[in-house]
Design an enzyme around this catalytic site. Structure first.
Site, PDB file in Angstrom:
ATOM      1  N   ASP A  67      44.031  37.223  29.886  1.00  0.00           N
ATOM      2  CA  ASP A  67      43.176  38.154  30.627  1.00  0.00           C
ATOM      3  C   ASP A  67      43.544  39.608  30.330  1.00  0.00           C
ATOM      4  O   ASP A  67      44.694  39.907  30.009  1.00  0.00           O
ATOM      5  CB  ASP A  67      43.310  37.872  32.139  1.00  0.00           C
ATOM      6  CG  ASP A  67      42.169  38.498  32.937  1.00  0.00           C
ATOM      7  OD1 ASP A  67      41.092  38.744  32.356  1.00  0.00           O
ATOM      8  OD2 ASP A  67      42.363  38.740  34.143  1.00  0.00           O
ATOM      9  N   ASN A  80      32.391  32.432  32.974  1.00  0.00           N
ATOM     10  CA  ASN A  80      32.151  33.561  32.061  1.00  0.00           C
ATOM     11  C   ASN A  80      30.720  33.582  31.517  1.00  0.00           C
ATOM     12  O   ASN A  80      30.277  34.591  30.966  1.00  0.00           O
ATOM     13  CB  ASN A  80      33.162  33.558  30.893  1.00  0.00           C
ATOM     14  CG  ASN A  80      34.568  33.972  31.302  1.00  0.00           C
ATOM     15  OD1 ASN A  80      35.550  33.528  30.706  1.00  0.00           O
ATOM     16  ND2 ASN A  80      34.694  34.837  32.312  1.00  0.00           N
TER      17      ASN A  80
HETATM   18  C1  IPE Z   1      39.800  34.086  33.412  1.00  0.00           C
HETATM   19  O1  IPE Z   1      39.586  35.451  33.314  1.00  0.00           O
HETATM   20  C2  IPE Z   1      39.091  33.368  32.304  1.00  0.00           C
HETATM   21  C3  IPE Z   1      39.664  33.537  30.978  1.00  0.00           C
HETATM   22  C4  IPE Z   1      40.765  34.198  30.691  1.00  0.00           C
HETATM   23  C5  IPE Z   1      38.960  32.906  29.908  1.00  0.00           C
HETATM   24  P1  IPE Z   1      38.418  36.167  34.117  1.00  0.00           P
HETATM   25  O2  IPE Z   1      38.529  37.614  33.812  1.00  0.00           O
HETATM   26  O3  IPE Z   1      37.124  35.519  33.816  1.00  0.00           O
HETATM   27  O4  IPE Z   1      38.811  35.843  35.618  1.00  0.00           O
HETATM   28  P2  IPE Z   1      38.465  36.615  36.965  1.00  0.00           P
HETATM   29  O5  IPE Z   1      36.968  36.785  36.989  1.00  0.00           O
HETATM   30  O6  IPE Z   1      39.161  37.928  36.932  1.00  0.00           O
HETATM   31  O7  IPE Z   1      38.984  35.737  38.055  1.00  0.00           O
HETATM   32  C1  IPE Z   2      39.760  38.017  29.117  1.00  0.00           C
HETATM   33  O1  IPE Z   2      39.570  39.375  29.240  1.00  0.00           O
HETATM   34  C2  IPE Z   2      38.781  37.380  28.153  1.00  0.00           C
HETATM   35  C3  IPE Z   2      37.751  36.553  28.810  1.00  0.00           C
HETATM   36  C4  IPE Z   2      37.716  36.283  30.077  1.00  0.00           C
HETATM   37  C5  IPE Z   2      36.733  35.981  27.969  1.00  0.00           C
HETATM   38  P1  IPE Z   2      38.491  40.007  30.217  1.00  0.00           P
HETATM   39  O2  IPE Z   2      37.221  40.160  29.450  1.00  0.00           O
HETATM   40  O3  IPE Z   2      38.372  39.218  31.463  1.00  0.00           O
HETATM   41  O4  IPE Z   2      39.137  41.430  30.480  1.00  0.00           O
HETATM   42  P2  IPE Z   2      39.269  42.172  31.883  1.00  0.00           P
HETATM   43  O5  IPE Z   2      39.872  41.216  32.847  1.00  0.00           O
HETATM   44  O6  IPE Z   2      37.891  42.583  32.269  1.00  0.00           O
HETATM   45  O7  IPE Z   2      40.149  43.333  31.590  1.00  0.00           O
HETATM   46 MG    MG Z   3      39.343  39.317  33.231  1.00  0.00          MG
END
Ligand code: IPE
Ligand code: IPE
Ligand code: MG
Length: 248
Positions: free
Chosen positions: A20, A68
């Site tokens: 993340d 997602n």
């Molecule tokens: C969790 O991250 C999913 C992945 C790393 C693929 P998210 O960014 O989607 O999670 P939330 O929305 O902050 O809980």
């Molecule tokens: C994790 O990074 C990747 C996926 C969840 C696909 P994020 O896209 O959630 O990045 P943040 O949490 O918004 O910084």
């Molecule tokens: Mg995230």
């Protein structure tokens, strides 16, 4: 001479990572979120290679959650494009490092060409014996349990299983990859302290390591820190440790 980065203690069999912080990494430098996802690939490569070198037998990376899909179509498009690129470009490196690739999730939701690339990569790397790398794609823990429950209901309806005989093991046997051991250590980068629907069934006794490091900045040195943290934990699984001096 620089010290070689390698754990000098036993490593866990299964490390799972919630990758993340890509978006925040990009935002911090005034870049588009897509750049953050792109940079995340370098972290995936380094962590995978370190896992194979250090004897971690199972590495599971949460790449795209079932939730997602609710992101803007353009971001989903970027993530799918990067996944295609990863599958095409990393196959050789995976083979060189003895890494077997597998996908975990509701794969039917993925674009057909991505599914094909995944199947090709799985086939090409099937002989990898050092480490099994599982990518969580369109993965949700609740969805996985729900899919297992559907299969159990079918078995009950067909008379193959009686409800009173159901055991946790029978549920585990119907998860997406029954050959996957439970994770010993779950790492989440990016500073949030939650599971976000990751490996809900399998995480019941996992040790958790949360780090503020954003995923694109995460490298084997951070993985080593997480392993050191894990090494200091006492896993009790509900029991009293035999070394407890108060046990008679
Ligand atoms: C969790 O991250 C999913 C992945 C790393 C693929 P998210 O960014 O989607 O999670 P939330 O929305 O902050 O809980
Ligand atoms: C994790 O990074 C990747 C996926 C969840 C696909 P994020 O896209 O959630 O990045 P943040 O949490 O918004 O910084
Ligand atoms: Mg995230």
């Amino acid at each position: 001479m620089a010290q070689r980065l390698t754990p000098d203690f036993p490593v866990p069999a299964h490390v799972a990572v919630i990758m993340d912080g890509n978006g925040r990494w990009a935002g911090r430098s005034g870049l588009l979120r897509a750049r953050g996802h792109e940079e995340g690939a370098a972290a995936v490569r380094d962590v995978t290679e370190a896992a194979a070198e250090w004897g971690i037998r199972h590495l599971t990376l949460y790449a795209f959650s079932a939730e997602n899909w609710q992101r803007p179509a353009a971001e989903i498009g970027v993530l799918m494009k990067l996944l295609r690129r990863y599958l095409r470009e990393e196959r050789r490196t995976l083979l060189e490092h003895g890494v077997r690739l597998r996908a975990l999730g509701r794969l039917a939701d993925l674009p057909a060409d991505v599914r094909e690339l995944l199947a090709e990569s799985e086939q090409a790397t099937a002989g990898g014996e050092r480490c099994t790398l599982r990518l969580g794609l369109s993965y949700g823990g609740r969805q996985e349990i729900c899919d297992a429950v559907v299969r159990i209901a079918e078995d009950v309806a067909a008379g193959r299983l009686s409800p009173g005989e159901l055991t946790p093991g029978m549920i585990a046997a119907r998860l997406y990859d029954p050959g996957m051991p439970d994770p010993d250590l779950i790492i989440r980068t990016g500073g949030e302290v939650r599971l976000s629907n990751f490996l809900l069934w399998q995480s019941s006794y996992a040790e958790m390591h949360f780090t503020p490091v954003l995923w694109p900045d995460f490298r084997r040195g951070h993985l080593l820190e997480a392993l050191q943290d894990y090494h200091r934990r006492v896993r009790r699984f509900g029991r009293v440790p035999e070394s407890d001096p108060a046990v008679r």
